[in-house]
Write a protein that holds these residues in place. Structure first.
Motif, PDB file in Angstrom:
ATOM      1  N   VAL A 203       5.143  10.484  -1.116  1.00  0.00           N
ATOM      2  CA  VAL A 203       5.833   9.284  -1.594  1.00  0.00           C
ATOM      3  C   VAL A 203       5.484   8.146  -0.647  1.00  0.00           C
ATOM      4  CG1 VAL A 203       8.052   8.237  -2.190  1.00  0.00           C
ATOM      5  CG2 VAL A 203       7.716  10.710  -2.474  1.00  0.00           C
ATOM      6  N   THR A 204       5.006   7.032  -1.196  1.00  0.00           N
ATOM      7  CA  THR A 204       4.587   5.914  -0.370  1.00  0.00           C
ATOM      8  C   THR A 204       5.001   4.608  -1.035  1.00  0.00           C
ATOM      9  OG1 THR A 204       2.702   4.970   0.856  1.00  0.00           O
ATOM     10  CG2 THR A 204       2.266   5.790  -1.380  1.00  0.00           C
ATOM     11  N   HIS A 205       4.530   3.500  -0.487  1.00  0.00           N
ATOM     12  CA  HIS A 205       4.877   2.176  -0.996  1.00  0.00           C
ATOM     13  C   HIS A 205       3.665   1.509  -1.638  1.00  0.00           C
ATOM     14  CE1 HIS A 205       8.652   2.353   1.180  1.00  0.00           C
ATOM     15  NE2 HIS A 205       8.000   2.601   2.301  1.00  0.00           N
ATOM     16  N   ARG A 206       3.917   0.672  -2.627  1.00  0.00           N
ATOM     17  CA  ARG A 206       2.883  -0.241  -3.089  1.00  0.00           C
ATOM     18  C   ARG A 206       2.706  -1.330  -2.040  1.00  0.00           C
ATOM     19  NH1 ARG A 206       5.978   0.466  -7.838  1.00  0.00           N
ATOM     20  NH2 ARG A 206       4.831   1.643  -9.431  1.00  0.00           N
ATOM     21  N   ASP A 207       1.471  -1.710  -1.792  1.00  0.00           N
ATOM     22  CA  ASP A 207       1.217  -2.781  -0.841  1.00  0.00           C
ATOM     23  C   ASP A 207       1.781  -4.088  -1.372  1.00  0.00           C
ATOM     24  OD1 ASP A 207      -0.096  -1.128   0.951  1.00  0.00           O
ATOM     25  OD2 ASP A 207      -2.056  -1.464   0.021  1.00  0.00           O
ATOM     26  N   ASP A 208       2.450  -4.807  -0.483  1.00  0.00           N
ATOM     27  CA  ASP A 208       3.012  -6.115  -0.825  1.00  0.00           C
ATOM     28  C   ASP A 208       1.898  -7.152  -0.750  1.00  0.00           C
ATOM     29  OD1 ASP A 208       4.314  -8.543  -0.974  1.00  0.00           O
ATOM     30  OD2 ASP A 208       5.875  -8.030   0.476  1.00  0.00           O
ATOM     31  N   PRO A 209       1.573  -7.849  -1.864  1.00  0.00           N
ATOM     32  CA  PRO A 209       0.481  -8.834  -1.824  1.00  0.00           C
ATOM     33  C   PRO A 209       0.746  -9.999  -0.878  1.00  0.00           C
ATOM     34  CG  PRO A 209       1.697  -8.963  -3.908  1.00  0.00           C
ATOM     35  CD  PRO A 209       2.169  -7.729  -3.204  1.00  0.00           C
TER      36      PRO A 209
END
Length: 280
Positions: free
Chosen positions: A31-37
């Motif tokens: 489980v990880t995060h989407r990169d914040d643009p």
């Protein structure tokens, strides 16, 4: 085979996930995060590594989805490696043999958010990485192991973070066999010997020239790129050096001398501003 569900992000997440896979741990879910643009991306991708290794990967899933996955998988362990959210006790309880987090400080010091940046800001001479048991209260569980790293007087937070990342890998590589074998000796924290620190915002990088040269130097180091940087209304300041043999003029703040930038500070000290650019 020992199994572990991994919550991970950033360089620490990548390096520690590598350790688990190298030591033969079955990882049924990452489980990880989407990169914040809106964020500068200077670190490695957990999602890319997990997919390269054929691991099921969820990016910022809903809580119900995670709860159902954990209930179905019943992993031996849960690991959190620089994952940016607290894991609720219900999730932690799904790990049959324990849930553990890698924190970027020498616990119990600098519990909470941005531990490396805070350690640099506070002028610490060392920090490190700590593997600890996760409990309901953040960064308060028993310690499995930790590794110290020095902080140089002029090192920036990202330079220290790279050393902490290597320390995190060392700690996990050393501790994992004991956790799997069931003979790791966990040590209670003395929470009174440390405290919690909150997250930092870009506006926290504003320079107050009435502070001492050392305090301002530490602020610049703590927020230097790839972090948002220290600034005034006129300048962004990315790197400084304390000039102990120089006397400050009466007026506080930046000034030019022989084509170089300097700044007079509140304690009478002088900083040489090694890297600056005009504020937008």
């Amino acid at each position: 085979m020992t199994s572990a569900v991994v919550f991970a992000y950033h360089d620490v997440g990548v390096r520690c996930l590598h350790v688990l896979l190298e030591q033969g741990v079955d990882v049924p879910l990452v489980v990880t995060h989407r990169d914040d643009p809106a964020e500068t991306h200077w670190f490695a991708s957990v999602a890319a590594l997990a997919r390269e290794r054929g691991l099921e990967t969820l990016e910022d899933p809903g809580t119900a989805q995670i709860r159902e996955k954990l209930r179905a998988m019943q992993p031996d362990f849960i690991f959190s490696f620089y994952y940016r959210r607290m894991l609720p006790p219900e999730w932690l309880a799904a790990a049959r043999r324990g849930a553990f987090n890698m924190h970027g400080s020498l616990l119990p010091k600098y519990r909470g958010r941005a531990p490396v940046n805070w350690a640099v800001l506070m002028g610490e001479a060392e920090t490190g990485a700590t593997l600890h048991e996760m409990v309901a209260k953040p960064d308060a569980g028993r310690i499995v192991d930790r590794e110290r790293v020095p902080i140089g007087e002029d090192e920036t937070a990202v330079e220290v973070f790279r050393k902490v990342t290597a320390a995190a890998e060392t700690v996990l590589r050393r501790s994992l066999p004991r956790l799997v074998a069931g003979n790791a000796a966990l040590k209670e924290q003395d929470l009174a010997r440390g405290s919690y620190f909150g997250g930092r915002r870009p506006e926290d990088g504003r320079i107050d020239w009435s502070k001492s040269a050392r305090e301002i130097h530490n602020l610049v180091r703590a927020v230097a790129p790839p972090y948002p940087g220290a600034f005034t209304d006129e300048l962004k300041v990315y790197r400084t050096r304390i000039e102990p043999r120089m006397r400050a003029p009466q007026a506080l703040g930046p000034y030019r001398k022989d084509g170089e930038w300097y700044a007079a500070c509140g304690d009478g000290g002088v900083l040489r501003l090694l890297e600056v650019e005009p504020a937008e």
